[in-house]
Design a protein around this motif. Structure first.
Motif, PDB file in Angstrom:
ATOM      1  N   PRO A 214      76.685  50.448   1.755  1.00 10.85           N
ATOM      2  CA  PRO A 214      75.691  51.427   2.080  1.00 10.85           C
ATOM      3  C   PRO A 214      74.105  50.729   1.981  1.00 10.85           C
ATOM      4  CG  PRO A 214      76.184  51.386  -0.305  1.00 10.85           C
ATOM      5  CD  PRO A 214      77.164  50.505   0.426  1.00 10.85           C
ATOM      6  N   LEU A 215      73.519  51.413   2.813  1.00 14.96           N
ATOM      7  CA  LEU A 215      72.027  51.134   2.578  1.00 14.96           C
ATOM      8  C   LEU A 215      71.449  51.455   1.404  1.00 14.96           C
ATOM      9  CD1 LEU A 215      69.468  49.997   4.489  1.00 14.96           C
ATOM     10  CD2 LEU A 215      69.145  52.441   5.090  1.00 14.96           C
ATOM     11  N   PRO A 216      70.600  50.585   0.633  1.00 16.76           N
ATOM     12  CA  PRO A 216      70.103  50.847  -0.398  1.00 16.76           C
ATOM     13  C   PRO A 216      68.855  51.511  -0.602  1.00 16.76           C
ATOM     14  CG  PRO A 216      69.970  48.613  -0.258  1.00 16.76           C
ATOM     15  CD  PRO A 216      70.842  49.058   0.801  1.00 16.76           C
ATOM     16  N   GLN A 217      68.616  52.470  -1.553  1.00 13.41           N
ATOM     17  CA  GLN A 217      67.224  52.946  -1.720  1.00 13.41           C
ATOM     18  C   GLN A 217      66.256  51.961  -1.789  1.00 13.41           C
ATOM     19  OE1 GLN A 217      66.638  55.541  -4.759  1.00 13.41           O
ATOM     20  NE2 GLN A 217      64.990  56.665  -3.969  1.00 13.41           N
ATOM     21  N   SER A 218      65.016  51.763  -1.132  1.00 15.76           N
ATOM     22  CA  SER A 218      64.211  50.629  -1.290  1.00 15.76           C
ATOM     23  C   SER A 218      62.926  50.890  -0.850  1.00 15.76           C
ATOM     24  CB  SER A 218      64.959  49.558  -0.249  1.00 15.76           C
ATOM     25  OG  SER A 218      64.614  49.629   1.051  1.00 15.76           O
ATOM     26  N   LEU A 219      61.874  49.659  -1.369  1.00 10.70           N
ATOM     27  CA  LEU A 219      60.563  49.813  -1.041  1.00 10.70           C
ATOM     28  C   LEU A 219      60.290  48.547  -0.110  1.00 10.70           C
ATOM     29  CD1 LEU A 219      58.572  50.525  -4.321  1.00 10.70           C
ATOM     30  CD2 LEU A 219      59.174  52.128  -2.496  1.00 10.70           C
ATOM     31  N   GLU A 220      59.285  48.532   0.683  1.00  6.39           N
ATOM     32  CA  GLU A 220      58.705  47.364   1.433  1.00  6.39           C
ATOM     33  C   GLU A 220      57.985  46.311   0.205  1.00  6.39           C
ATOM     34  OE1 GLU A 220      57.129  47.652   5.350  1.00  6.39           O
ATOM     35  OE2 GLU A 220      59.280  48.592   6.021  1.00  6.39           O
ATOM     36  N   THR A 221      57.999  45.201   0.405  1.00  2.00           N
ATOM     37  CA  THR A 221      57.228  44.419  -0.516  1.00  2.00           C
ATOM     38  C   THR A 221      56.620  43.230   0.452  1.00  2.00           C
ATOM     39  OG1 THR A 221      59.176  43.171  -0.898  1.00  2.00           O
ATOM     40  CG2 THR A 221      58.235  44.800  -2.450  1.00  2.00           C
ATOM     41  N   PRO A 222      55.312  43.104   0.748  1.00  3.88           N
ATOM     42  CA  PRO A 222      54.309  44.158  -0.101  1.00  3.88           C
ATOM     43  C   PRO A 222      54.146  45.320   1.088  1.00  3.88           C
ATOM     44  CG  PRO A 222      52.917  42.534   1.197  1.00  3.88           C
ATOM     45  CD  PRO A 222      54.624  42.308   1.210  1.00  3.88           C
ATOM     46  N   SER A 223      53.547  46.593   0.365  1.00  5.38           N
ATOM     47  CA  SER A 223      53.247  47.656   1.043  1.00  5.38           C
ATOM     48  C   SER A 223      51.976  48.371   0.645  1.00  5.38           C
ATOM     49  CB  SER A 223      54.580  48.622   0.698  1.00  5.38           C
ATOM     50  OG  SER A 223      54.604  49.798   1.621  1.00  5.38           O
ATOM     51  N   ILE A 224      52.087  49.513   0.059  1.00  8.28           N
ATOM     52  CA  ILE A 224      51.073  50.101  -0.862  1.00  8.28           C
ATOM     53  C   ILE A 224      50.901  49.820  -2.108  1.00  8.28           C
ATOM     54  CG2 ILE A 224      49.744  52.355  -1.108  1.00  8.28           C
ATOM     55  CD1 ILE A 224      51.219  53.625   0.997  1.00  8.28           C
ATOM     56  N   ARG A 259      65.170  32.883  -1.858  1.00 10.22           N
ATOM     57  CA  ARG A 259      65.546  34.339  -2.558  1.00 10.22           C
ATOM     58  C   ARG A 259      64.604  35.254  -1.959  1.00 10.22           C
ATOM     59  NH1 ARG A 259      65.480  33.367  -8.834  1.00 10.22           N
ATOM     60  NH2 ARG A 259      63.722  31.978  -8.190  1.00 10.22           N
ATOM     61  N   TYR A 260      63.356  35.034  -1.510  1.00 12.58           N
ATOM     62  CA  TYR A 260      62.378  36.162  -1.248  1.00 12.58           C
ATOM     63  C   TYR A 260      62.021  35.946   0.271  1.00 12.58           C
ATOM     64  CZ  TYR A 260      62.020  35.005  -6.198  1.00 12.58           C
ATOM     65  OH  TYR A 260      62.206  34.792  -7.518  1.00 12.58           O
ATOM     66  N   TYR A 261      62.878  35.275   1.054  1.00 12.26           N
ATOM     67  CA  TYR A 261      62.573  35.317   2.498  1.00 12.26           C
ATOM     68  C   TYR A 261      62.427  36.760   3.287  1.00 12.26           C
ATOM     69  CZ  TYR A 261      62.866  30.121   2.783  1.00 12.26           C
ATOM     70  OH  TYR A 261      62.807  28.791   2.729  1.00 12.26           O
ATOM     71  N   ASP A 262      63.295  37.510   2.843  1.00  8.57           N
ATOM     72  CA  ASP A 262      63.158  38.715   3.559  1.00  8.57           C
ATOM     73  C   ASP A 262      63.252  39.879   2.698  1.00  8.57           C
ATOM     74  OD1 ASP A 262      66.654  38.481   4.575  1.00  8.57           O
ATOM     75  OD2 ASP A 262      65.910  39.404   2.846  1.00  8.57           O
ATOM     76  N   ALA A 263      62.914  41.266   3.164  1.00  5.07           N
ATOM     77  CA  ALA A 263      62.460  42.183   2.423  1.00  5.07           C
ATOM     78  C   ALA A 263      63.731  42.675   1.414  1.00  5.07           C
ATOM     79  CB  ALA A 263      62.083  43.471   3.284  1.00  5.07           C
ATOM     80  N   GLY A 422      64.667  41.668   9.952  1.00  6.78           N
ATOM     81  CA  GLY A 422      66.029  42.255   9.608  1.00  6.78           C
ATOM     82  C   GLY A 422      67.233  41.862  10.170  1.00  6.78           C
ATOM     83  N   ALA A 423      67.277  40.681  10.883  1.00  7.89           N
ATOM     84  CA  ALA A 423      68.248  40.019  11.706  1.00  7.89           C
ATOM     85  C   ALA A 423      69.098  39.590  10.794  1.00  7.89           C
ATOM     86  CB  ALA A 423      68.133  38.957  12.747  1.00  7.89           C
ATOM     87  N   VAL A 424      70.723  39.781  11.316  1.00  8.67           N
ATOM     88  CA  VAL A 424      71.692  39.045  10.341  1.00  8.67           C
ATOM     89  C   VAL A 424      71.600  37.674  10.731  1.00  8.67           C
ATOM     90  CG1 VAL A 424      74.191  38.569  10.402  1.00  8.67           C
ATOM     91  CG2 VAL A 424      73.195  41.047  11.047  1.00  8.67           C
ATOM     92  N   ARG A 425      71.816  37.037   9.379  1.00  3.51           N
ATOM     93  CA  ARG A 425      71.461  35.521   9.673  1.00  3.51           C
ATOM     94  C   ARG A 425      72.466  34.801  10.057  1.00  3.51           C
ATOM     95  NH1 ARG A 425      66.933  33.860   7.420  1.00  3.51           N
ATOM     96  NH2 ARG A 425      65.371  35.274   6.455  1.00  3.51           N
ATOM     97  N   ASN A 426      72.551  34.073  10.971  1.00  6.20           N
ATOM     98  CA  ASN A 426      73.468  33.307  11.790  1.00  6.20           C
ATOM     99  C   ASN A 426      72.926  32.276  12.453  1.00  6.20           C
ATOM    100  OD1 ASN A 426      73.192  34.482  14.140  1.00  6.20           O
ATOM    101  ND2 ASN A 426      74.780  36.163  13.592  1.00  6.20           N
ATOM    102  N   ASP A 427      73.778  31.519  13.126  1.00  7.01           N
ATOM    103  CA  ASP A 427      73.089  30.508  14.146  1.00  7.01           C
ATOM    104  C   ASP A 427      72.563  31.011  15.540  1.00  7.01           C
ATOM    105  OD1 ASP A 427      74.304  28.528  12.577  1.00  7.01           O
ATOM    106  OD2 ASP A 427      76.002  28.159  13.724  1.00  7.01           O
TER     107      ASP A 427
END
Length: 790
Positions: A214-224, A259-263, A422-427
């Motif tokens: 499932p898509l998890p509930q989330s916030l963007e970081t950074p945001s407001i 660990r912090y490369y993407d949202a 938000g891309a799938v990480r592959n080659d």
């Protein structure tokens, strides 16, 4: 300049809608010059009696929102045969319920119809009760917004209505242009559910096809984020922006941690990330953060609301706000044409003030321009797209759906940045971004290094043969490439140039970087969304809906070119459609000094309205429940309240006289919420929603956005189409959220192009370059099919 001088001054529209969506769609048509007549019931349009702030309705019987949406329209009272009389001389009818299109066509074969309904006028759910609030839940928008551990939050301010109005506005023009080509009217069937999928999610179904769970509930970081004196809006969508943000807050080592490369990964470490961010933001003022972030090219904005946006120097210098004759300030038309400035705002009509009007024929659409022409309204139009990310590309994808040949131009040095977000990480991750896939079907693509003379020369060849050029860079970028309007107009006087910088081509913020999140933050849209103590961005609306406003401006420019032979510069700063979507906040402050703010999931148009916890666990996989254990309920009428009472067993508390009016239910919302909450905890969201829907009450489980499909309603209407992509294989793509009776986008659609996929097809096959020239361009990295740094 008067409306008679505007591009669509010959267009005649009958508006029989009763919703914000319909009123906003026809407002967009008025902005383009159309003559719009509202056919109103004897009691008048419902918005005449509406006020978000519960202020006293003025003596003329019309609230401020009505004055904004109905400005420049005419009013005729309904009566026997009145609709037939009006459509006999009209080009378009706009309705918020199903009408008999065939019967309208017998009155006038070239008449087109736009319907804006919750689910569309066909399909198994077409009669299911809904409001824009429950449609957000059904689309998977609500469940993913907010803090884990807190309740989910819908987008505020009836945003689904406004978004549907924007899609309906451009659909109306598409239908009109098609009918003018063929002589046959077109039914544009707009589904608000599909609009919610298109504009209030971020192509989550595409993402769900490639990612498990499932898509998890989330916030963007950074945001407001909190500052020493308020809030500041930030975003970091690219790797470089995240690195620069970490450097700004004094923690460059965080940017180097994988660990912090993407949202998504940052959300897994939210307490630590917030500690890092807030150690900096809470010790600086909002202005200090904005100054530092702007200097480092990090997208940043002050968080606006109905009061603050009116005070911003940038908007004042650009003349963004204009005076409504009813005595308040409002956002202007959100797009500008170089040779057709908008006229002054005209007053909204008194009820029935045009009852005696004789609609003399002006010759507009009395006969088709070229009967038997192609049904797709933009067949034969050639578009060069320099635009990237989402707002600009979604314009190009819509143009392609409507028949245009769209050539996307990137470079291997700077591919479209959305290829990586938000891309799938592959080659080959640049071919696996859900948003890139969603916003780019139907196009062809080439690569050109525009820092090279060879690349610029090839681009010039394309532009000299094009009808349209689109871009959405910050204002300074086109000048850097030597592509200013004067140069482009000299190359091709018939060219229409659409520019979509976040903040506009002038003003103090012209050179700032900005994304959709930035304009949500700045416009007030984020202010009206979120928890009481915390505004949240919407994530999704401003790019696609901003794109629809820009498309309206472009269609107006093309219509003007049809008459004059001259191209135009169209400016649609992304923040200005957002300010129009947030207009209710602005006009309530200007008219009444009432500051509208967040009510979490409550709204001015319905009570009770909220998200209620039900029995069950969170969605985990498709084998279990595709929905979250939450139920969205929105009671907008007394009849729906009666239905809710019946489902609840007509308890004594619900029978109290004070609760039989909307005002009483608003005043006692806390009590009603407690009782509904008790009832919901004893049953699943799916069972509760079924019981309520059968009783005529708008309700929906909160669907997890990865699991909205399969969906019988979407399948019936053909909203999705499976197309073979060279890298992702058979992939399900969403369509435009309206079905057109005259054409089917699926018949000609191609998958989103891979990087440089059509280099040889276009450069050799159409521009005539030789094989030797192509090889030289590859060696010099002017063209290519892989990012240059890989």
């Amino acid at each position: 300049m008067s409306e008679r001088d505007q591009p669509f001054a010959e267009l005649r529209v009958v508006d029989v809608s009763t919703t914000v969506a319909g009123a906003y769609a026809t407002k967009m048509l008025v902005d383009a010059g159309a003559d719009v007549v509202m056919l109103e019931a004897e009691s008048g349009h419902p918005l005449r009696r509406y006020s978000a702030s519960s202020q006293t309705i003025p003596e003329d019987g019309s609230g401020t929102l009505f004055h904004f949406l109905a400005a420049g329209k005419c009013s005729v009272r309904d009566g026997p045969g009145r609709l037939d009389e009006l459509v006999g001389d009209a080009d378009l009818v706009v309705a918020s319920s199903a009408l008999d299109f065939a019967a309208l066509g017998r009155t006038r074969p070239s008449l087109s119809l736009v319907t804006i309904t919750p689910w569309g006028t066909t399909g198994p759910e077409r009669d299911r009760p809904a409001t824009e609030f429950t449609l957000q839940a059904a689309a998977g928008s609500t469940a993913y917004r907010g803090l884990p551990g807190r309740g989910p939050v819908a987008a505020g301010g009836q945003l689904g209505e406004w978004a549907a109005g924007a899609y309906a506005g451009v659909s109306a023009i598409a239908a009109y242009l098609s009918a003018r080509r063929t002589g046959q009217g077109v039914h544009a069937d707009v589904s608000m559910f599909e609009v919610a999928l298109a504009a209030l999610t971020v192509y989550h179904d595409l993402q769900g096809q490639w990612l498990e769970g499932p898509l998890p509930q989330s916030l963007e970081t950074p945001s407001i984020e909190p500052t020493r004196d308020g809030w500041v809006g930030l975003c970091a969508y690219t790797g470089q922006q995240w690195k620069d943000f970490c450097l700004m807050v004094g923690r460059p080592e965080v940017a180097d941690d994988e660990r912090y490369y993407d949202a998504r990964s940052r959300m897994e470490h939210l307490p630590f990330i917030q500690e890092v961010m807030h150690a900096f933001t809470r010790t600086h003022t909002t202005d200090e953060v904005i100054e530092l972030a702007s200097a480092m090219r990090i997208p940043v904005a002050a968080v606006g609301n109905g009061q603050l946006v009116l005070e911003q120097q940038h908007y004042r210098e650009r003349g963004v706000f204009v005076r409504n004759p009813a005595g308040f300030e409002q956002p202007r038309r959100p797009w500008r044409l170089s040779s057709h400035p908008a006229g002054e705002v005209r007053a909204a009509p008194m009820l029935g003030e045009s009852d005696d009007r004789i609609r003399a024929s002006s010759g507009a659409m009395r006969e088709p321009v070229s009967a038997g022409g192609a049904a797709r309204p933009l067949e034969g139009i050639r578009v060069v797209e320099l635009a990237a990310f989402w707002a600009g590309p979604v314009v190009g994808a819509t143009l392609a759906d409507w028949g245009a040949d769209v050539v996307k131009v990137e470079s291997i040095q700077r591919p479209d940045g959305m290829r990586f977000a938000g891309a799938v990480r592959n080659d080959v991750m640049w071919e696996w971004s859900p948003v890139y896939h969603g916003a780019n079907p139907g196009k062809r693509a080439i690569t050109l290094d525009l820092d090279s003379e060879a690349g610029k020369q090839i681009l010039r060849q394309l532009i000299e043969e094009a009808d349209v050029l689109t871009e959405n860079f910050s204002a300074r970028v086109m000048d850097h490439f030597g592509l200013d309007w004067e140069t482009l107009h000299a190359w091709n006087p018939r060219l229409c140039l659409l520019r979509m910088p976040a903040w506009g081509l002038d003003g103090p913020w012209r050179d700032r970087v900005g994304f959709a999140a930035s304009v949500e933050q700045a416009s007030g849209l984020a202010w009206i969304t979120g928890y009481e103590e915390m505004p949240l961005i919407i994530r999704g609306a401003c790019d696609p809906v901003g794109g629809m406003h820009a498309l309206m401006g472009l269609l107006a420019a093309l219509e003007d070119r049809r008459k004059t032979g001259e191209g135009q510069l169209i400016e649609c700063a992304l923040v200005e459609p957002a300010l129009n979507l947030a207009a209710e906040q602005i006009i309530e402050w200007s008219a009444h000094e009432v500051l509208l703010t967040r009510q979490e999931n409550r709204g001015s148009g319905a009570a009770p309205q909220g998200c209620y916890r039900c029995a069950g666990e969170a969605a985990r996989d498709r084998a279990e429940s595709p929905t979250e254990p939450w139920l969205a309920i929105s009671v907008a009428t007394d009849a729906q309240w009666a239905g809710l009472r019946k489902v609840l067993g007509d308890p004594g508390w619900a029978a109290r006289e004070v609760l039989q009016t909307a005002g009483g239910r608003h005043a006692n919302h806390d009590e009603i919420d407690r009782e509904i909450g008790i009832w919901c905890k004893e049953r699943s969201a799916e069972d509760a929603a079924t019981l309520l829907a059968e009783a005529g009450v708008p309700a929906s489980p909160l669907w997890n956005a990865h699991f909205v499909v399969p969906n019988p309603q979407l399948e019936h209407r053909g909203f999705h189409e499976v197309i073979e992509h060279p890298f992702t294989g058979p992939t399900r793509y969403p369509g435009f959220p309206a079905r057109f009776s005259a054409w089917n986008s699926a018949e000609r659609r191609s998958p989103p192009p891979t990087l440089g996929q059509h280099n040889e097809e276009i450069l050799v096959g159409e521009l005539g370059l030789s094989a030797q020239e192509i090889e030289r361009l590859r060696k010099e990295k002017v063209i290519g099919t892989r990012p240059a740094w890989l």
